[in-house]
Design a protein around this motif. Structure first.
Motif, PDB file in Angstrom:
ATOM      1  N   ALA A 125       0.864  -1.100  -0.063  1.00 11.45           N
ATOM      2  CA  ALA A 125      -0.007   0.051   0.060  1.00 11.45           C
ATOM      3  C   ALA A 125       0.816   1.164   0.075  1.00 11.45           C
ATOM      4  N   SER A 235      -6.135  -1.444   3.899  1.00 11.51           N
ATOM      5  CA  SER A 235      -4.758  -0.999   4.208  1.00 11.51           C
ATOM      6  C   SER A 235      -4.847   0.218   5.150  1.00 11.51           C
ATOM      7  N   LEU A 267      -3.810  -8.967   5.665  1.00 13.87           N
ATOM      8  CA  LEU A 267      -2.811  -7.890   5.831  1.00 13.87           C
ATOM      9  C   LEU A 267      -1.520  -8.354   6.679  1.00 13.87           C
TER      10      LEU A 267
END
Length: 296
Positions: A125, A235, A267
């Motif tokens: 990200a 994110s 994540l």
């Protein structure tokens, strides 16, 4: 008419859940589309896919641009997952590459190839921006059409840009999360007034015992009410938890308005030269593979 290589791919699903539909156009180096032509395609596909990603070989990797039916999108996580999963799975020359460079409007990112071990691709990200916001608990609960008592005051309401300007809103229960159905046009105006791209709702209560949080994401600014599985929004949520000291690695997010059959976004954290970055990951399922004939 310009024939373009086109795929419709659902991101963050192996086919068992709905995923998030993305259009994917691979442009050869000789194929050049104007911004207006890419926007035209995004508009023509409204209701069929949420965004269209355009990919071109570039330098030592790939250049990506994204369009919704309404406008160019600074960064689209689910389209990036769909595109990179397909490229890594279908292109033999990329099978052995562990890291692939991506170039978006905001700069250079990386994709990490874990198809052989996790059946997933992870995308770095953009660096987070922790934003000032004047949003209050009263105003956001009103905009979402819920009682202010449903908000979980153990967590702050916060705006973070992890690719898109994301307003993060905590609610107490899974029932609270699933009950939210705001008016699209009113919520779009709320986002525009408050300079918000998307709104992420989260709760600690999940349906799947292996998941850590349930999220939902609303994106009326881009021409649709709900985004069923998001990379940039989750994110931002990962950066939010990290700033609060509550992030754990290998975080599993279930996202959907469907209680029992949610999409899964994973994540991880990654230490680059400057800071801790968030990686979001998942798999994807190709639904359509063919040609798109764009009228020029």
């Amino acid at each position: 008419m310009i024939p373009l290589n086109f795929k419709k791919i659902d991101a963050f699903t192996d086919g068992s859940s709905s995923g998030n539909p993305a259009g994917y156009v691979f442009l050869e180096e000789s194929q050049i589309l104007s911004d207006s032509e890419m926007q035209k395609m995004g508009t023509e596909l409204k209701g069929f896919v949420n965004e269209v990603g355009f990919v071109t070989p570039y330098a030592d990797g790939f250049k990506l641009k994204y369009y919704s039916s309404e406008c160019e999108v600074a960064f689209c996580g689910h389209a990036t997952i769909a595109i990179m999963y397909d490229l890594l799975a279908s292109n033999p020359s990329l099978h052995g590459q562990r890291v692939i460079n991506l170039y978006i409007n905001a700069g250079k990112l990386s994709a990490f190839n874990h198809l052989d071990t996790l059946n997933a691709v992870y995308i770095m990200a953009p660096e987070p921006q922790y934003l000032e916001t004047s949003v209050t608990a009263a105003s956001i609960s009103d905009a979402l059409g819920i009682n202010i008592s449903a908000l979980d005051n153990r967590y702050p309401i916060q705006a973070i840009n992890g690719g898109l300007k994301t307003l993060i809103v905590p609610v107490k229960t899974l029932a609270n999360c699933l009950s939210i159905w705001p008016d699209e046009s009113s919520l779009k105006q709320y986002c525009l007034v408050n300079d918000i791209d998307i709104i992420l709702i989260f709760t600690e209560e999940t349906y799947d015992e292996h998941a850590h949080f349930r999220t939902r994401v609303f994106a009326p600014k881009f021409g649709y009410l709900e985004d069923p599985a998001t990379g940039s929004g989750n994110s931002a949520f990962g950066y939010y938890l990290y700033a609060l000291g509550q992030h754990r690695d290998d975080l599993i997010i279930e996202q959907s308005a469907n209680k029992t059959n949610a999409n899964i976004v994973k994540l991880k954290t990654y230490e680059d030269e400057k800071m801790t970055r968030m990686l979001f990951g998942g798999c994807a399922t190709t639904r359509i593979d063919g040609k798109y004939h764009l009228h020029r």
